[in-house]
Design a protein around this motif. Structure first.
Motif, PDB file in Angstrom:
ATOM      1  N   GLY A   1       0.813  -1.215   0.000  1.00  0.00           N
ATOM      2  CA  GLY A   1       0.000   0.000   0.000  1.00  0.00           C
ATOM      3  C   GLY A   1       0.845   1.263   0.000  1.00  0.00           C
ATOM      4  O   GLY A   1       0.505   2.250  -0.658  1.00  0.00           O
ATOM      5  N   GLY A   2       1.957   1.241   0.736  1.00  0.00           N
ATOM      6  CA  GLY A   2       2.847   2.405   0.778  1.00  0.00           C
ATOM      7  C   GLY A   2       3.461   2.702  -0.578  1.00  0.00           C
ATOM      8  O   GLY A   2       3.517   3.856  -1.013  1.00  0.00           O
TER       9      GLY A   2
ATOM     10  N   ASP B   1       1.148   6.352  -7.052  1.00  0.00           N
ATOM     11  CA  ASP B   1      -0.070   7.069  -7.437  1.00  0.00           C
ATOM     12  C   ASP B   1       0.120   8.569  -7.262  1.00  0.00           C
ATOM     13  O   ASP B   1      -0.259   9.363  -8.125  1.00  0.00           O
ATOM     14  CB  ASP B   1      -1.252   6.562  -6.609  1.00  0.00           C
ATOM     15  CG  ASP B   1      -2.588   7.046  -7.127  1.00  0.00           C
ATOM     16  OD1 ASP B   1      -2.765   7.119  -8.360  1.00  0.00           O
ATOM     17  OD2 ASP B   1      -3.471   7.333  -6.293  1.00  0.00           O
ATOM     18  N   GLY B   2       0.724   8.960  -6.150  1.00  0.00           N
ATOM     19  CA  GLY B   2       0.984  10.374  -5.894  1.00  0.00           C
ATOM     20  C   GLY B   2       1.944  10.995  -6.897  1.00  0.00           C
ATOM     21  O   GLY B   2       1.903  12.199  -7.156  1.00  0.00           O
TER      22      GLY B   2
ATOM     23  N   HIS C   1       2.231   1.708  -3.493  1.00  0.00           N
ATOM     24  CA  HIS C   1       1.142   2.096  -4.396  1.00  0.00           C
ATOM     25  C   HIS C   1       0.793   3.573  -4.205  1.00  0.00           C
ATOM     26  O   HIS C   1       0.626   4.314  -5.184  1.00  0.00           O
ATOM     27  CB  HIS C   1      -0.084   1.223  -4.152  1.00  0.00           C
ATOM     28  CG  HIS C   1      -1.151   1.386  -5.193  1.00  0.00           C
ATOM     29  ND1 HIS C   1      -2.039   2.435  -5.185  1.00  0.00           N
ATOM     30  CD2 HIS C   1      -1.442   0.648  -6.282  1.00  0.00           C
ATOM     31  CE1 HIS C   1      -2.843   2.319  -6.224  1.00  0.00           C
ATOM     32  NE2 HIS C   1      -2.496   1.236  -6.905  1.00  0.00           N
ATOM     33  N   ARG C   2       0.699   4.017  -2.948  1.00  0.00           N
ATOM     34  CA  ARG C   2       0.387   5.430  -2.679  1.00  0.00           C
ATOM     35  C   ARG C   2       1.477   6.355  -3.227  1.00  0.00           C
ATOM     36  O   ARG C   2       1.173   7.405  -3.799  1.00  0.00           O
ATOM     37  CB  ARG C   2       0.218   5.663  -1.178  1.00  0.00           C
ATOM     38  CG  ARG C   2      -1.159   5.338  -0.672  1.00  0.00           C
ATOM     39  CD  ARG C   2      -1.383   5.816   0.752  1.00  0.00           C
ATOM     40  NE  ARG C   2      -0.397   5.299   1.697  1.00  0.00           N
ATOM     41  CZ  ARG C   2      -0.453   4.101   2.276  1.00  0.00           C
ATOM     42  NH1 ARG C   2      -1.458   3.289   2.016  1.00  0.00           N
ATOM     43  NH2 ARG C   2       0.485   3.713   3.109  1.00  0.00           N
ATOM     44  N   LEU C   3       2.754   5.973  -3.052  1.00  0.00           N
ATOM     45  CA  LEU C   3       3.848   6.797  -3.575  1.00  0.00           C
ATOM     46  C   LEU C   3       3.781   6.900  -5.101  1.00  0.00           C
ATOM     47  O   LEU C   3       3.929   7.982  -5.666  1.00  0.00           O
ATOM     48  CB  LEU C   3       5.196   6.208  -3.167  1.00  0.00           C
ATOM     49  CG  LEU C   3       5.598   6.377  -1.714  1.00  0.00           C
ATOM     50  CD1 LEU C   3       6.842   5.549  -1.418  1.00  0.00           C
ATOM     51  CD2 LEU C   3       5.856   7.844  -1.398  1.00  0.00           C
TER      52      LEU C   3
END
Length: 57
Positions: A32-33, A39-40, A35-37
């Motif tokens: 998740g970490g 995506d951001g 993926h968030r990076l």
């Protein structure tokens, strides 16, 4: 010497077509970490493979 546009520790600099799971393991981060990076950072993700799910009735 000019510094690279993407820091070497950045997932996209490590392996441009790597899976999120592979990047998570290589960087000791959670799925998740990572993926968030990504995506951001505006990453375009590959589509999921397999049979599309049927919509629930």
């Amino acid at each position: 010497m000019v510094a690279p546009a993407v820091p070497p520790s950045s997932p996209s600099a490590v392996r441009p077509r790597a899976s999120i799971r592979a990047l998570a393991e290589e960087t000791s981060r959670s799925y998740g970490g990572v993926h968030r990076l990504l995506d951001g950072a505006g990453t375009t993700f590959r589509s999921r493979s397999g049979v599309p799910r049927r919509p629930e009735s």
